[in-house]
Design an enzyme around this catalytic site. Structure first.
Site, PDB file in Angstrom:
ATOM      1  N   GLU A 153      63.295  20.788 102.402  1.00  0.00           N
ATOM      2  CA  GLU A 153      62.919  22.112 101.923  1.00  0.00           C
ATOM      3  C   GLU A 153      61.405  22.332 102.020  1.00  0.00           C
ATOM      4  O   GLU A 153      60.639  21.392 102.252  1.00  0.00           O
ATOM      5  CB  GLU A 153      63.440  22.294 100.494  1.00  0.00           C
ATOM      6  CG  GLU A 153      64.971  22.206 100.495  1.00  0.00           C
ATOM      7  CD  GLU A 153      65.609  22.462  99.149  1.00  0.00           C
ATOM      8  OE1 GLU A 153      64.916  22.381  98.113  1.00  0.00           O
ATOM      9  OE2 GLU A 153      66.828  22.741  99.148  1.00  0.00           O
ATOM     10  N   ASN A 154      61.014  23.585 101.874  1.00  0.00           N
ATOM     11  CA  ASN A 154      59.621  23.972 102.093  1.00  0.00           C
ATOM     12  C   ASN A 154      59.245  25.041 101.081  1.00  0.00           C
ATOM     13  O   ASN A 154      60.089  25.879 100.720  1.00  0.00           O
ATOM     14  CB  ASN A 154      59.501  24.528 103.523  1.00  0.00           C
ATOM     15  CG  ASN A 154      58.075  24.707 103.957  1.00  0.00           C
ATOM     16  OD1 ASN A 154      57.370  25.588 103.491  1.00  0.00           O
ATOM     17  ND2 ASN A 154      57.629  23.866 104.872  1.00  0.00           N
ATOM     18  N   ALA A 155      58.000  25.025 100.636  1.00  0.00           N
ATOM     19  CA  ALA A 155      57.528  26.021  99.676  1.00  0.00           C
ATOM     20  C   ALA A 155      57.712  27.440 100.226  1.00  0.00           C
ATOM     21  O   ALA A 155      57.947  28.378  99.463  1.00  0.00           O
ATOM     22  CB  ALA A 155      56.066  25.766  99.334  1.00  0.00           C
ATOM     23  N   CYS A 215      68.473  22.269 107.176  1.00  0.00           N
ATOM     24  CA  CYS A 215      69.635  21.574 106.627  1.00  0.00           C
ATOM     25  C   CYS A 215      69.736  20.125 107.120  1.00  0.00           C
ATOM     26  O   CYS A 215      69.177  19.756 108.168  1.00  0.00           O
ATOM     27  CB  CYS A 215      70.914  22.306 107.012  1.00  0.00           C
ATOM     28  SG  CYS A 215      71.161  23.877 106.175  1.00  0.00           S
ATOM     29  N   GLU A 229      72.238  18.724 108.479  1.00  0.00           N
ATOM     30  CA  GLU A 229      72.883  18.632 109.792  1.00  0.00           C
ATOM     31  C   GLU A 229      71.860  18.755 110.911  1.00  0.00           C
ATOM     32  O   GLU A 229      71.963  18.086 111.948  1.00  0.00           O
ATOM     33  CB  GLU A 229      73.935  19.738 109.938  1.00  0.00           C
ATOM     34  CG  GLU A 229      75.112  19.613 108.984  1.00  0.00           C
ATOM     35  CD  GLU A 229      74.905  20.383 107.678  1.00  0.00           C
ATOM     36  OE1 GLU A 229      73.753  20.418 107.186  1.00  0.00           O
ATOM     37  OE2 GLU A 229      75.882  20.925 107.163  1.00  0.00           O
ATOM     38  N   CYS A 244      74.380  26.007 110.711  1.00  0.00           N
ATOM     39  CA  CYS A 244      74.697  24.624 111.118  1.00  0.00           C
ATOM     40  C   CYS A 244      75.982  24.574 111.935  1.00  0.00           C
ATOM     41  O   CYS A 244      76.110  23.734 112.840  1.00  0.00           O
ATOM     42  CB  CYS A 244      74.800  23.724 109.896  1.00  0.00           C
ATOM     43  SG  CYS A 244      73.163  23.335 109.240  1.00  0.00           S
TER      44      CYS A 244
HETATM   45  N1  THU Z   1      72.234  22.615 102.932  1.00  0.00           N
HETATM   46  C1  THU Z   1      72.422  21.642 103.892  1.00  0.00           C
HETATM   47  O1  THU Z   1      71.530  20.800 104.095  1.00  0.00           O
HETATM   48  N2  THU Z   1      73.575  21.632 104.568  1.00  0.00           N
HETATM   49  C2  THU Z   1      74.629  22.453 104.330  1.00  0.00           C
HETATM   50  O2  THU Z   1      75.639  22.337 105.013  1.00  0.00           O
HETATM   51  C3  THU Z   1      74.552  23.462 103.274  1.00  0.00           C
HETATM   52  C4  THU Z   1      73.213  23.638 102.650  1.00  0.00           C
HETATM   53  C5  THU Z   1      70.980  22.622 102.178  1.00  0.00           C
HETATM   54  C6  THU Z   1      69.993  23.690 102.523  1.00  0.00           C
HETATM   55  C7  THU Z   1      69.164  23.734 101.255  1.00  0.00           C
HETATM   56  O3  THU Z   1      68.153  22.748 101.335  1.00  0.00           O
HETATM   57  C8  THU Z   1      70.128  23.349 100.158  1.00  0.00           C
HETATM   58  O4  THU Z   1      71.257  22.801 100.816  1.00  0.00           O
HETATM   59  C9  THU Z   1      70.565  24.505  99.297  1.00  0.00           C
HETATM   60  O5  THU Z   1      71.001  25.552 100.087  1.00  0.00           O
END
Ligand code: THU
Length: 122
Positions: free
Chosen positions: A28-30, A37, A39, A73
């Site tokens: 994640e990022n500010a 994600c 994936e 994804c």
């Molecule tokens: N996220 C994933 O990494 N993969 C998924 O399939 C669903 C959502 C992450 C994105 C974000 O960092 C956090 O889950 C909440 O949405």
């Protein structure tokens, strides 16, 4: 810490055509939209290691709700996987559900659309 904003930690593991497994987490990022994600990280790791095709992917979330790959994804997996790519959803208690990619992304747009029967602009 890769998930300081959502505190929703996701892990992904992609099995490639060589039988190698490539792991990734969400980052994640500010500036929220700049995050990505798990994936995406795992697919990048696959490509960096020389894998070309995804055969299966396991996505693990914190639970209790079933995690499913987001729309973006699904499309990223489509780029490197066939219709029968196995998508496995898990949480800390184990595997919860499986699908094929075509079940999650029917009637998809893919690389073939850009290589067949169209007029190039350049
Ligand atoms: N996220 C994933 O990494 N993969 C998924 O399939 C669903 C959502 C992450 C994105 C974000 O960092 C956090 O889950 C909440 O949405």
């Amino acid at each position: 810490m890769p998930t300081p904003y959502s505190h929703y930690a996701v892990g992904a593991a992609v099995l490639d055509e060589h039988g190698a497994i490539h792991a990734g987490c969400n980052v994640e990022n500010a500036a929220y939209p700049q995050g990505w994600c798990a994936e995406a990280t795992a697919l990048g790791a696959m490509l960096m290691a020389g894998g070309k095709r995804a055969k299966a992917v396991l996505v693990s979330g914190p639970g209790p709700d079933l995690i499913t790959p987001c729309g973006g994804c699904r499309q990223k997996l489509r780029e490197f996987g066939d219709d029968d790519l196995l998508v496995i959803a898990a949480d800390p208690s184990g595997v919860k559900q499986t699908w094929t990619l075509v079940e999650l992304l029917p009637a998809s747009f893919g690389p073939g659309h850009l290589t067949h029967n169209h007029t190039r602009l350049t």
